[in-house]
Design an enzyme around this catalytic site. Structure first.
Site, PDB file in Angstrom:
ATOM      1  N   HIS A  18       0.841  -1.182   0.000  1.00 53.54           N
ATOM      2  CA  HIS A  18       0.000   0.000   0.000  1.00 53.54           C
ATOM      3  C   HIS A  18       0.875   1.229   0.000  1.00 53.54           C
ATOM      4  O   HIS A  18       1.927   1.236   0.636  1.00 53.54           O
ATOM      5  CB  HIS A  18      -0.917   0.015   1.235  1.00 53.54           C
ATOM      6  CG  HIS A  18      -2.058   0.950   1.095  1.00 53.54           C
ATOM      7  ND1 HIS A  18      -1.947   2.288   1.371  1.00 53.54           N
ATOM      8  CD2 HIS A  18      -3.327   0.747   0.668  1.00 53.54           C
ATOM      9  CE1 HIS A  18      -3.115   2.869   1.129  1.00 53.54           C
ATOM     10  NE2 HIS A  18      -3.961   1.964   0.699  1.00 53.54           N
ATOM     11  N   ASP A  77      -7.994  -5.229  -0.111  1.00 52.04           N
ATOM     12  CA  ASP A  77      -8.504  -6.072  -1.192  1.00 52.04           C
ATOM     13  C   ASP A  77      -8.126  -7.537  -1.056  1.00 52.04           C
ATOM     14  O   ASP A  77      -8.618  -8.373  -1.808  1.00 52.04           O
ATOM     15  CB  ASP A  77      -7.973  -5.549  -2.539  1.00 52.04           C
ATOM     16  CG  ASP A  77      -8.542  -4.184  -2.866  1.00 52.04           C
ATOM     17  OD1 ASP A  77      -9.744  -4.002  -2.639  1.00 52.04           O
ATOM     18  OD2 ASP A  77      -7.794  -3.315  -3.335  1.00 52.04           O
TER      19      ASP A  77
END
Ligand code: CMC
Length: 425
Positions: free
Chosen positions: A306, A363
């Site tokens: 991320h 996700d």
């Protein structure tokens, strides 16, 4: 005492103010930099650049903290409903019971989508990806609601918000109905917002349909977890498009397109496809881990890493737990969950991932729940978009209310200097 940063360029020293946020994050304010020195900053991907001040979402990537309007994501996911969180994000405070009821009632006034929109969706082939269709349909809503909202008029702004919340959910599900060749459904105003999602998706004219409350609760939680994430790619897009004073639907349509990419919201579909591929390949997670580490192989471990989190994504923790609970409650046994757990454990122990602070993101596990809930894979990113909608609206509204200037970055030109025209013909 306010802090100052000193910068020296070509022997010229200038002082720049340092601003501090309510959680003590600091930023050097370079607003006057070019005026004072003639130079600009460059920061591809905006890794070190803030684009705005915002009161909506706080996130600390090092500590793995996420809060909407000061409330922790853990509390909100556990104790609030999606519409309550939407209200919080958009209007700044949690609604009273009466405000929440009114909000829901007002959204219901706008759940009918113009029948002519069906002509537009008919123009798409059945094979079109739902995100492409959703972006186009959201943009098309502008044609049926041509009046640009006056952001200074509270009543108009409120109506635009309710309209967007009402119609977006319906057209989002139409993208699925179209792909299946099913007749398009209407919102049922006797049912709740998230329950309506299930009804819009799965109710067929051939028989009655009752949404499973376990699934509705799980979806509610998932939508909350996706509702905002400060200045991510799609939200920045929404703010950027809106900064030219383009309308709310046009801005959100651009946000849908930005979300679609596999490095952003499209990762949830990519994760599941990756897990299915590993499963088909015999379940050798080490082989795929090696591929992800190989710099000559474009393969990346989807659902890992991320830009901001250098620690566990707090949403991933909640979703992992929810995935386990949902699968157990629904009695679903999915080998994909086992592969995901194995892959996660191996990556967390691996030096490549450890040294780069690559942890599972939101996700990684969401697709496993969606699959258990019967949501088709290419609808996963649409699910993300439904959840993210209140965040986009809140950020668009804040940007306009703060009277932010048009977003217009500069560049450093690296092309040819002036050259004389000589035809190549
Ligand atoms: N698999 C393998 N290596 C990775 C991965 C990954 N998933 N993510 C980052 N790296 C490596 C990358 O190759 C680089 O290595 P090196 O320093 O040796 O060059 C290092 O880690 C830093 O990566 P980066 O690409 O510079 O980091 P970024 O902040 O630009 O990218 C990211 C962040 C999310 C795009 C990236 O981690 C990624 O592509 N992840 C997979 C896609 C994904 O899961 N996206 C969903 C993000 S969360 C939800 C959302 O935003 O919608």
């Amino acid at each position: 005492m306010s802090k100052i940063a000193t910068l020296e360029v070509d022997g010229q020293k200038i002082e720049l103010p340092v601003i501090t946020g309510s959680e003590n994050e600091s930023a050097i304010d370079i607003n006057k930099l070019r005026d004072l020195t003639g130079i600009i900053t460059i920061d591809p991907g905006y890794k070190n650049s803030g684009s705005c001040k915002s009161e909506i979402t706080f996130l600390d990537g090092e500590l793995g903290i996420l809060r909407y309007r000061g409330y922790s994501i853990e509390d909100l996911a556990e104790k609030a409903s999606f519409l309550e969180v939407s209200y919080l994000l958009i209007f700044g405070e949690l609604p009273t019971a009466q405000q929440l009821e009114q909000f829901e009632t007002d959204i219901k006034k706008h759940t009918l989508v113009n029948e002519e929109m069906k002509n537009i969706i008919d123009g798409f082939p059945k094979t079109a990806h739902p995100m492409g269709v959703l972006s186009a349909l959201t943009s098309a809503l502008t044609a049926f609601n041509p009046k640009a909202v006056n952001v200074d008029n509270e009543k108009e702004m409120y109506e635009a918000i309710c309209k967007t919340m009402g119609k977006f959910l319906v057209i989002a599900t139409w993208t699925y109905r179209k792909s299946m060749g099913y007749p398009l459904n209407y919102y049922d105003n006797t049912k709740g917002y998230v329950e309506n999602f299930m009804h819009l998706m799965f109710q067929l004219p051939t028989g009655p349909y009752k949404a499973n409350p376990i699934i509705v609760d799980a979806l509610d939680k998932l939508f909350i977890l996706h509702a905002d994430h400060e200045q991510n790619c799609s939200t920045s897009t929404v703010r950027m498009v809106g900064s030219s004073h383009a309308g709310l639907f046009a801005s959100i349509s651009a946000g849908v397109s930005a979300l679609w990419g596999p490095l952003h919201g499209g990762a949830n579909q990519a994760v599941l496809e990756m897990l299915e591929e590993i499963n088909k390949d015999g379940g050798d997670t080490e082989k795929f881990l090696a591929k992800a580490k190989d710099k000559n192989d474009p393969f990346r471990l989807m659902g890992f890493g991320h830009r901001v989190y250098k620690n566990f994504d707090p949403r991933a923790r909640i979703i992992k737990k929810a995935a386990k609970e949902v699968l157990e409650t629904l009695g679903v046994e999915d080998p994909i969950l086992e592969i995901a757990k194995k892959l996660e454990a191996a990556a967390l122990e691996d030096e490549y991932f450890k040294s780069r602070n690559l942890y599972p993101n939101v996700d990684f596990y969401s697709g496993i729940i969606y699959r258990a809930l019967g949501i088709p894979t290419d609808m996963f990113t649409v699910m993300f978009a439904i959840g993210r909608l209140p965040g986009w609206i809140a950020q668009w509204k804040e940007m306009r209310e703060n009277k932010e200037p048009i977003g217009r970055p500069r560049q450093i030109y690296t092309g040819h200097p002036l050259r004389e025209f000589k035809s190549n013909k």
